[in-house]
Design an enzyme around this catalytic site. Structure first.
Site, PDB file in Angstrom:
ATOM      1  N   GLU A 208      -5.939   5.835  -5.491  1.00  0.00           N
ATOM      2  CA  GLU A 208      -5.717   5.345  -6.309  1.00  0.00           C
ATOM      3  C   GLU A 208      -6.939   5.478  -7.234  1.00  0.00           C
ATOM      4  O   GLU A 208      -8.487   5.586  -7.124  1.00  0.00           O
ATOM      5  CB  GLU A 208      -5.543   3.745  -6.556  1.00  0.00           C
TER       6      GLU A 208
ATOM      7  N   ARG B 230       1.103  -1.006  -0.210  1.00  0.00           N
ATOM      8  CA  ARG B 230      -0.193   0.584  -0.158  1.00  0.00           C
ATOM      9  C   ARG B 230       0.556   1.339  -0.097  1.00  0.00           C
ATOM     10  O   ARG B 230       1.840   0.937   0.601  1.00  0.00           O
ATOM     11  CB  ARG B 230      -1.089   0.417   1.293  1.00  0.00           C
TER      12      ARG B 230
ATOM     13  N   HIS C 203      -1.081  -0.587  -9.883  1.00  0.00           N
ATOM     14  CA  HIS C 203      -1.938  -1.743  -8.414  1.00  0.00           C
ATOM     15  C   HIS C 203      -2.192  -3.123  -9.562  1.00  0.00           C
ATOM     16  O   HIS C 203      -3.376  -2.958  -9.400  1.00  0.00           O
ATOM     17  CB  HIS C 203      -3.262  -1.241  -8.493  1.00  0.00           C
TER      18      HIS C 203
HETATM   19  C1  OXD Z   1      -4.420  -6.150  -2.850  1.00  0.00           C
HETATM   20  C2  OXD Z   1      -4.491  -7.577  -3.769  1.00  0.00           C
HETATM   21  O1  OXD Z   1      -4.711  -5.974  -1.828  1.00  0.00           O
HETATM   22  O2  OXD Z   1      -4.232  -7.201  -4.869  1.00  0.00           O
HETATM   23  O3  OXD Z   1      -4.129  -4.997  -2.981  1.00  0.00           O
HETATM   24  O4  OXD Z   1      -4.518  -9.048  -2.749  1.00  0.00           O
END
Ligand code: OXD
Length: 317
Positions: free
Chosen positions: A259, A230, A278
Site C-alpha cells: 500500500e 489485510r 484502506h
Molecule cells: C487497521 C485499522 O489496522 O484500520 O488497518 O485499524
C-alpha cells in the site's frame, strides 16, 4: 518507590491531526514528531512511548528506553513478529473503537457489489439506460472470517438486512450474533456455498493465504467477497482465478499487500473488483478515538496501572 515519570511521546511519522489532539489532551506531556526514518533512528535510544503505524523494524535492539508502542489501528502486523523488541515493551493496538464505521463500510461494500453499483456508474458514464436485475440479499448466507469486535458489528448489520451469518475463528467457540462458528481448520465447512465472505481476521503468520484456491472454489456461484483486513490473507492469484473461472462474482478490496497499491498491479483492472484505499474505518471520529486510547494509555503508564489493548505478542493480535 518513585512514581513512574511523565513519559515523552514520540510520533513516527507525523500523524497530523492525531498529534494535534494528543497535544491538546496531554498538555503536560512532551510530544515529539519524528518526520522521517533518519530522525527515528537518531531518537530510538531515548523513545519511551512510540505512537506509530509502520516503524522501521531494524532499530529495536537500540530501543533501551522504550516502554510502550501504541499503534493507531487494529492490526499490529507492521510491528510483529519482532523477536528483537525487548520483552518489557507493551505493544498496544486500538481494537474496540472501529464501530460503527467498519461495519457500515462492510455493509456498504456488500450492497454495492450486490447491486453492481460500479457497473451502474460505468453505464451512466456511457449514458446507457439498461436494466440490471438483482435478487434480494435477504435469505442469503454470509461467512465472516474473524469473530472479534468488528466481526460482531458486521454480523449485526448483515442480520439487519435478513442475511444469516456464520463465523470462522481460531478457537471455533460460539459467539453471540453468529448462527455457527467453526475453527480456522474447519473453515471449508461454512465456506461451502457461502453467498458472501467477509475477511476480518488479523494478519499473522498463521493467516497468510487463509483464503486461497480451495476456499474460493467452495463458495456459492455468484458469491461476493469483501476484504477489509489485510491483503496477504486473500491469495490474489486464487481470487482472480475464482472471479474468471470459479464461482466468485465480485470482490471489494480495501487492503493490499503493498500500500498504496502500485499503479501496475493487475487487480486495479480486474473486472468485478472494487478497489478502495484502506479506508474502511477512517473518519474524524475514529481518529479522535485512537487518540483517546493513546491518552488513556499514557495516563495508565504514568500511574503504573495496567495498559489497555496490550496485544499478545505470540498470537500477534
Ligand atoms: C487497521 C485499522 O489496522 O484500520 O488497518 O485499524
Amino acid at each position: 518507590m518513585a512514581p513512574p515519570s511523565v513519559p515523552v511521546v514520540h510520533s513516527f511519522p507525523d500523524l497530523g491531526p492525531m498529534v494535534v489532539r494528543a497535544r491538546e489532551l496531554l498538555p503536560d506531556t512532551e510530544i515529539v514528531v519524528l518526520p522521517d526514518e533518519a530522525a527515528f533512528a537518531a531518537a530510538i535510544g531515548e523513545i519511551e512511548v512510540l505512537f506509530t503505524f509502520r516503524p522501521p523494524r531494524e532499530h529495536w535492539a537500540d530501543a533501551g528506553a522504550l516502554r510502550m508502542i501504541q499503534v493507531p489501528g487494529a492490526g499490529v502486523d507492521s510491528i510483529l513478529p519482532a523477536p528483537e523488541l525487548p520483552e518489557r515493551v507493551a505493544v498496544c493496538n486500538a481494537i474496540g473503537i472501529h464501530l460503527p464505521e467498519m461495519a457500515e463500510f462492510v455493509l456498504g461494500m456488500v450492497l454495492s457489489l450486490h447491486l453492481r453499483v460500479p457497473e451502474l456508474v460505468q453505464q451512466q458514464q456511457r449514458h446507457e439506460w439498461a436494466w440490471q436485475l438483482h435478487s434480494p440479499l435477504a435469505g442469503s448466507r454470509a461467512v465472516i472470517i474473524g469473530t472479534g469486535h468488528i466481526g460482531v458489528g458486521c454480523a449485526e448489520m448483515l442480520r439487519g438486512i435478513g442475511v444469516s451469518v456464520d463465523g470462522v475463528s481460531r478457537s471455533g467457540r460460539p459467539v453471540d450474533g453468529f448462527d455457527r462458528v467453526v475453527s480456522t481448520e474447519r473453515r471449508l465447512d461454512v465456506l461451502e456455498d457461502a453467498d458472501i465472505v467477509i475477511v476480518l481476521v488479523p494478519l499473522t503468520p498463521d493467516t497468510v493465504g487463509l483464503v486461497g484456491r480451495d476456499e474460493l472454489a467452495a463458495v456459492a456461484e455468484g458469491a461476493l467477497l469483501v476484504d477489509v483486513s489485510r491483503g496477504e490473507i486473500v491469495d490474489h492469484d486464487a481470487l482472480r482465478w475464482s472471479l474468471r473461472e470459479g464461482p466468485l462474482a465480485r470482490a471489494a478490496l480495501d487492503v493490499f499487500e503493498t500500500e498504496p497499491l502500485p499503479a501496475e498491479d493487475p487487480i486495479w483492472d480486474e473486472p468485478g473488483v472494487l478497489v478502495t484505499p484502506h479506508i474502511a474505518a477512517l473518519s474524524k471520529e475514529y481518529f479522535d478515538r485512537i487518540v483517546d486510547v493513546l491518552v488513556d494509555n499514557v495516563h495508565r503508564l504514568r500511574s503504573g496501572e495496567a495498559l489497555r489493548n496490550v496485544v499478545d505478542r505470540e498470537l500477534g493480535y
